[in-house]
Design an enzyme around this catalytic site. Structure first.
Site, PDB file in Angstrom:
ATOM      1  N   VAL A 195       0.845  -1.208   0.129  1.00 48.99           N
ATOM      2  CA  VAL A 195      -0.062  -0.049  -0.046  1.00 48.99           C
ATOM      3  C   VAL A 195       0.814   1.343  -0.127  1.00 48.99           C
ATOM      4  CG1 VAL A 195      -1.780   1.130   1.199  1.00 48.99           C
ATOM      5  CG2 VAL A 195      -1.670  -1.224   1.371  1.00 48.99           C
ATOM      6  N   LYS A 240      -3.563   0.857  -3.105  1.00 45.66           N
ATOM      7  CA  LYS A 240      -3.273  -0.647  -2.718  1.00 45.66           C
ATOM      8  C   LYS A 240      -3.016  -1.062  -4.217  1.00 45.66           C
ATOM      9  CE  LYS A 240      -5.302  -3.557   0.545  1.00 45.66           C
ATOM     10  NZ  LYS A 240      -6.524  -3.926   1.056  1.00 45.66           N
ATOM     11  N   ASP A 267     -12.986 -10.183  10.037  1.00 42.19           N
ATOM     12  CA  ASP A 267     -11.766  -9.952  10.201  1.00 42.19           C
ATOM     13  C   ASP A 267     -11.646  -8.753  11.013  1.00 42.19           C
ATOM     14  OD1 ASP A 267      -9.266 -10.701  10.850  1.00 42.19           O
ATOM     15  OD2 ASP A 267      -8.402  -9.935   8.994  1.00 42.19           O
TER      16      ASP A 267
END
Ligand SMILES: *[C@@H]1O[C@H](CO)[C@@H](O)[C@H](O)[C@H]1NC(C)=O
Ligand SMILES: *[C@@H]1O[C@H](CO)[C@@H](O)[C@H](O)[C@H]1NC(C)=O
Ligand SMILES: *[C@@H]1O[C@H](CO)[C@@H](O)[C@H](O)[C@H]1NC(C)=O
Ligand SMILES: *[C@@H]1O[C@H](CO)[C@@H](O)[C@H](O)[C@H]1NC(C)=O
Ligand SMILES: *[C@@H]1O[C@H](CO)[C@@H](O)[C@H](O)[C@H]1NC(C)=O
Ligand SMILES: *[C@@H]1O[C@H](CO)[C@@H](O)[C@H](O)[C@H]1NC(C)=O
Ligand SMILES: *[C@@H]1O[C@H](CO)[C@@H](O)[C@H](O)[C@H]1NC(C)=O
Length: 816
Positions: free
Chosen positions: A528, A542, A639
């Site tokens: 990134v 990204k 996540d």
């Protein structure tokens, strides 16, 4: 003082002097003044000491060795005469005038050990032996004022069972010196055991752990950042790892970023390799990492062309296009026979293709060939051009270099996260997607949208469809209908998707050609970079590691959805850029990076006062509520963790990384998956153990996050007073004793609302309850956090209160 003493005849005084002079010990040994038993050499800064010792007081065997001088548990890092102890005798260590170290029994002339002959040029006329602050015992020319690094001999070249920072594990190819670690035979016997950790320089070099002539663990090749077989290395921020491969040398070495940390890598008596770190409190060595860990860590448990996945049952599977060689044994869970091709390769007609096996530990590279000058596309071409080529991969995770295998592939395993892409050659007939499906059929009973829904991937598809055009040109998609999906999101309204496109040159200019100084970090999909557009807007880019774009139509509907998710507590996608192989996503830039950067840094965490922490908790709760309920679809993030909470300039939290998020059909509440993805420490018990996930999986992670935000401590990786307790266990203990406020981060200014803090602790504990049905939904959480008076239920013991259990801190991700 000792020198003069020794020459004196006043022996009684001398003994007295000796014992007094220990604190002023010298670090050098000169010819003519041997080191006698009972004396020590101590390095200049006092870290290491060298002298005679007996590991087993009952046997009286004496050894010359080096140990940590400041560590209270006797820890020997090097032993000179491990094969030749002085039995029941005291000894002397002396330096001969020719620069050789010699160990003799006191009063005799029998040499029990001597260092290998020193090269006379390096010794000069005035050799001395010195114990350095690194723990290296060296012989050098004392007249060499420059103290050149040229040592006539050094203990670092003859390791015992320990690798200290700065030591090399590996070869000097010119001289043939092979530095490897061999375990002690037992805790009290330093003689060599059959367990050795050594560098293998064949093919692409790898480290092997040996038990006699059998290899028991393989590190995999170095991939530019870490060993292919040790993905955890990625998360070890306190170490620096180096791998050197030149014409003269191949070795691995490590360093410590913080000099106050004491760490060593050893091979232990039961044949494991361990990285240990010294804990000042309690005074003991802590196992930081070890290998082998699981069944898949054994060398090739699934045989040639088999893939081992420890989170799957059975653990062995064949690469797509291959079938078990011995189905009977395979069914009886003996995978060592491996797999054979379903369809023969058809090299001459050039119809072969490759199947991609993701997140792998690359197969044994002992007989592979590496060409660092080739990129991945050239690598593929090279493999196709050679009929004996069976697979290829990038040598470096940054995408450079080419490894080509021309043999059977052995010892492939997959990681939950942090592995590498491996391209295995198969015949055209085995490339079809149906082959892949039949392999996994019947596994997932409940129909879910079986596609991992990632903003990243999905948006990429958007980009792909739009192809490259002028900067920021808006692309319109007609409302589309999913062809292959069980769920057809007809609910999308007629607004077309608008996803701005960026020109490659714009991105290159903005990021200063992806310069290293602009690199913010490494995300799940690639690096990134930070950038600044012409108009001054800051962006985060990204850049995707080259990914094959499959199933465009299948993704299309989901893409429309995800691009439309908008909430002030979710990170925003600004657009994308695609140019040939280059695929990039452009996000709003978050100047304050992520929450973990603040929370777990002892200085930065003082910047988070209570009000800020409380706002962050509330913001995350609102973002999650939006995902779970308020957006048109029920989305499970899966996540949620501190590093996925980004902070804008005003410290507003934004949930990021939807790489493994899942979308739920209208009336589903719970789903079972074979592949558990997420991060240990944040994963709920039912998900980690049984793969069952629901919105309550996210609630659990949220609870962990709340407790981490309040305490400033990680749930995992930090050990609390009582052995094995993680943060949840610790918080629960304090709660039961009515001392919950002890949990509050003491780096925070003393001004905080005890009411709010107690409420947050309680909500945190409610969210991490063992049973999903005991956990509140996010809407109740938002209510409970926000109202002074809400009557909160009493929490019960949380799930996962101990640090035992799954041992990886890595993020787990679908592997194939
Ligand atoms: C070494 O031997 C000498 C004489 O043989 C004796 O005086 C001395 O005490 C011995 N030293 C040790 C440490 O045993
Ligand atoms: C150096 O001296 C020691 C002791 O005198 C002797 O044993 C050894 O053989 C010598 N080594 C060389 C290379 O001459
Ligand atoms: C490797 O060994 C050769 C021959 O002994 C020596 O000249 C060279 O300096 C060594 N290389 C390193 C890096 O120590
Ligand atoms: C370890 O090093 C020693 C000494 O260089 C060598 O004899 C031995 O073969 C090595 N062992 C392995 C497994 O490489
Ligand atoms: C060696 O290391 C492994 C892995 O950490 C551990 O389970 C084992 O108990 C250790 N053996 C000894 C003798 O310390
Ligand atoms: C190439 O393809 C033809 C036609 O499909 C087939 O008959 C032939 O056997 C193939 N060649 C090889 C070497 O397999
Ligand atoms: C194919 O690769 C092998 C192993 O690298 C090599 O020995 C062989 O010469 C190559 N064949 C061709 C045709 O390039």
């Amino acid at each position: 003082m000792r020198e003069s003493c020794r020459r004196s005849l006043l022996l009684p005084f001398c003994t007295l002097f000796l014992s007094l002079s220990l604190s002023a010990a010298t670090d050098t040994l000169a010819p003519g003044s041997p080191l006698s038993d009972g004396d020590t050499l101590v390095s200049a800064d006092g870290t290491f000491a060298l002298g005679f010792f007996s590991p087993d007081p009952s046997s009286k065997n004496r050894y010359v060795g080096i140990w940590y001088n400041k560590v209270s548990v006797p820890t020997y890092v090097w032993v000179a005469n491990r094969n030749a102890p002085l039995a029941g005798l005291t000894g002397t260590l002396s330096l001969a005038a020719n620069g050789t170290l010699v160990v003799k029994a006191n009063g005799t002339s029998t040499v029990v050990w001597s260092s290998s002959p020193a090269s006379s040029s390096a010794v000069g006329n005035n050799p001395v032996a010195q114990i350095l602050d690194t723990g290296n015992f060296v012989i050098k020319d004392d007249n060499d004022a420059a103290a050149s690094q040229l040592y006539a001999w050094q203990s670092f070249d003859h390791p015992t069972d320990t690798l200290l920072p700065g030591m090399k594990l590996g070869w000097n190819l010119t001289s043939g010196l092979n530095r490897n670690l061999t375990a002690w035979a037992s805790l009290t016997d330093p003689s060599p055991s059959p367990y050795t950790l050594a560098m293998d320089v064949l093919g692409d070099p790898q480290i092997f752990l040996w038990s006699g002539s059998t290899s028991t663990w393989r590190s995999g090749p170095w991939n530019g950042f870490r060993f292919s077989g040790v993905p955890e290395m990625k998360t070890y921020s306190m170490f620096t790892f180096r791998f050197v491969r030149s014409r003269d040398e191949v070795y691995y070495t490590f360093g410590l970023k913080d000099p106050s940390i004491v760490s060593r890598l050893i091979v232990n008596q039961t044949g494991s390799t361990q990285r240990l770190v010294w804990l000042d409190q309690p005074k003991q060595w802590n196992v930081f990492w070890f290998a082998p860990k699981d069944q898949c860590d054994q060398v090739s448990p699934c045989g040639p062309m088999g893939v081992c996945d420890p989170n799957d049952s059975p653990i062995c599977d064949c690469v797509q296009g291959f079938a078990p060689k011995n189905p009977t044994n395979w069914a009886l869970r003996d995978g060592t026979g491996g797999c054979v091709r379903r369809t023969r390769l058809d090299c001459r007609n050039g119809t072969d293709g490759f199947v991609l096996v993701r997140e792998t530990k690359l197969p044994d590279t002992s007989s592979s060939a590496v060409d660092t000058s080739l990129g991945l596309d050239q690598c593929r071409a090279k493999c196709l051009a050679n009929c004996s080529c069976t697979a290829y991969a990038s040598a470096d995770v940054s995408g450079a270099g080419c490894i080509i295998w021309t043999t059977q592939l052995t010892d492939i395993r997959v990681w939950a996260f942090g592995g590498q892409d491996l391209y295995v050659r198969v015949a055209a007939a085995d490339l079809s997607p149906t082959a892949e499906q039949s392999r996994h059929s019947g596994a997932v009973a409940i129909i879910v949208i079986s596609v991992v829904l990632g903003t990243v991937f999905v948006a990429l598809v958007a980009c792909f469809v739009c192809k490259r055009r002028r900067r920021k040109r808006r692309v319109r998609f007609p409302p589309s209908v999913s062809l292959n999906n069980p769920y057809n999101y007809q609910g999308t309204d007629s607004n077309d998707l608008e996803l701005p496109l960026f020109n490659l040159s714009t991105i290159v200019d903005a990021t200063d050609n992806f310069s290293a100084k602009n690199k913010l970090g490494e995300g799940g999909f690639g690096p990134v970079f930070m950038g600044t557009l012409e108009d001054g807007q800051q962006i985060a880019v990204k850049r995707l590691a080259k990914t094959s774009v499959q199933g465009r139509t299948e993704f299309r509907n989901e893409m429309e959805l995800i691009a439309k998710l908008q909430h002030r507590n979710l990170v925003r996608l600004l657009g994308c850029c695609i140019y040939g192989e280059e695929k990039m996503l452009v996000y709003e830039y978050m100047p304050n990076k992520s929450l973990d950067v603040f929370l777990f840094d002892r200085t930065k965490c003082t910047l988070l006062d209570w009000q800020t922490r409380y706002e962050i908790i509330m913001g995350i709760a609102r973002g999650l509520l939006y995902l779970h309920q308020d957006s048109r679809f029920r989305i499970i993030h899966r996540d949620l963790k501190a590093s996925n909470i980004l902070l804008d300039k005003d410290m507003n939290p934004k949930i990021s990384d939807f790489g493994i998020a899942r979308i739920f059909g209208g009336d589903e509440t719970e789903v079972n998956t074979r592949k558990v993805v997420g991060t240990y420490g944040y994963m709920s018990p039912e998900y980690a153990m049984d793969g069952v996930f629901s919105v309550k999986t996210d609630v659990f992670s949220f609870g962990v996050l709340v407790l981490e935000i309040i305490s400033g401590k990680k749930n995992r990786g930090v050990f609390f007073a009582k052995a094995d307790l993680n943060l949840l266990g610790y918080a629960w203990g304090l709660w039961k004793e009515g001392k919950s406020l002890d949990l509050v981060d003491d780096s925070m200014s003393p001004k905080y609302s005890t009411n709010e803090a107690l409420r947050c602790v309680k909500v945190g504990l409610l969210c991490v309850q063992e049973r999903p049905e005991d956990r509140p939904t996010m809407s109740s959480v938002v209510l409970m956090l926000g109202s002074e008076s809400a009557l909160l239920p009493e929490p019960k013991q949380p799930g996962f209160v101990s640090t035992r259990g799954p041992s990886s801190t890595a993020r787990l991700q679908a592997s194939r």
